[in-house]
Enzyme design. Structure first.
Site, PDB file in Angstrom:
ATOM      1  CB  SER A 138       3.428  -2.331   0.368  1.00 44.99           C
ATOM      2  OG  SER A 138       3.342  -2.787   1.704  1.00 44.99           O
ATOM      3  CE1 TYR A 148       1.748  -7.277  -1.768  1.00 42.97           C
ATOM      4  CE2 TYR A 148       2.956  -6.283   0.056  1.00 42.97           C
ATOM      5  CZ  TYR A 148       1.923  -6.248  -0.848  1.00 42.97           C
ATOM      6  OH  TYR A 148       1.070  -5.167  -0.862  1.00 42.97           O
TER       7      TYR A 148
END
Length: 257
Positions: A138, A148
């Site tokens: 990401s 994350y």
């Protein structure tokens, strides 16, 4: 005919990879937790493209799930030529608000599963001197923003390091770093998306098309959109102290509500 194995295959980026690869004539091994959706997807891909579509139900947050996919990747009678490690999820809430069990489950899926499945696939690929692995990370990997982003930063560093170690072996590794993509990701995490500007959203099929082109070019990192390429470039030039404050404010503005 070659075979691709895709984790998190029933929705979003994983489903887009499955459609693209089946359309290109690859047999597919579809991995996810929902067996009913897997079988419906396999039937659709087989009927539409005439390819073999295998179903493997596995929860990569568990030891049993990872081991089952490892075993499939290590099966020399049915070699896998392309592995797409796409399975992943987000947790709603800031550090200390998220239960430790949920944080550890994320690390198991994003880091341990990626490491073990990549290793299981690459051993056979190196012996055959061909194959590729796409590890979906990401753009959050490039900013200091929670567990994350930290887990996705690990995916990028691991993939690029392994790619260097395997240079000349015939095996390619690439980390794919998308931005906001219209998938089930945010809904599953209970995150609102109404506050995210329309221009930040990417289409999953177009993203996969750009990723496959970058893989064919031999790139170890793919940021598949000019908007996000510019954002990542700006992030790399920004001082770390300023970046921490900026990403915290951006997270409050565009993050879960």
């Amino acid at each position: 005919m070659t075979t691709a194995l895709i984790t998190g295959a029933t929705a979003g980026i994983g489903a887009a990879f499955a459609r693209r690869l089946a359309g290109d004539g690859h047999s597919v091994v579809l991995v996810a937790r929902d067996e009913k959706r897997l079988r419906e997807q396999a039937t659709e891909l087989h009927d539409r493209h005439g390819i073999e579509a295998e179903v493997l139900r596995a929860d990569l947050a568990t030891e049993e799930g990872i081991a089952a996919v490892e075993a499939r990747l290590a099966d020399t009678r049915r070699p896998v030529d392309l592995l797409v490690n796409n399975a992943g999820f987000g947790n709603k809430g800031e550090y200390l608000d998220v239960p430790m069990a949920d944080e550890l489950a994320m690390l198991k899926v994003h880091c341990e599963a990626v490491l073990r499945l990549t290793t299981a696939a690459v051993r056979g690929m190196r012996e055959r001197r061909r194959g590729a692995v796409v590890n979906v990370a990401s753009v959050a990997a490039f900013v200091p923003r929670g567990t994350y982003g930290a887990s996705k930063a690990w995916v990028v560093q691991f993939t690029q390091g392994a790619a260097r170690d395997l240079a000349g072996s015939g095996v390619r590794l690439m980390a794919l770093c998308p931005g906001f993509v219209r998938t089930e990701f945010h809904q599953r995490a209970g995150m609102g998306t109404d506050n995210i500007p329309g221009w930040l959203w990417l289409d999953a099929d177009k993203l996969v098309d750009a990723a496959m082109k970058d893989l064919a070019r031999g790139r170890s990192l793919s940021v598949p959109d000019p908007r996000y390429k510019a954002l990542v470039g700006a992030v790399k030039l920004a001082p770390r102290g300023m970046l921490g404050g900026l990403t915290s404010r951006t997270g409050r503005k565009y993050g879960p509500r």
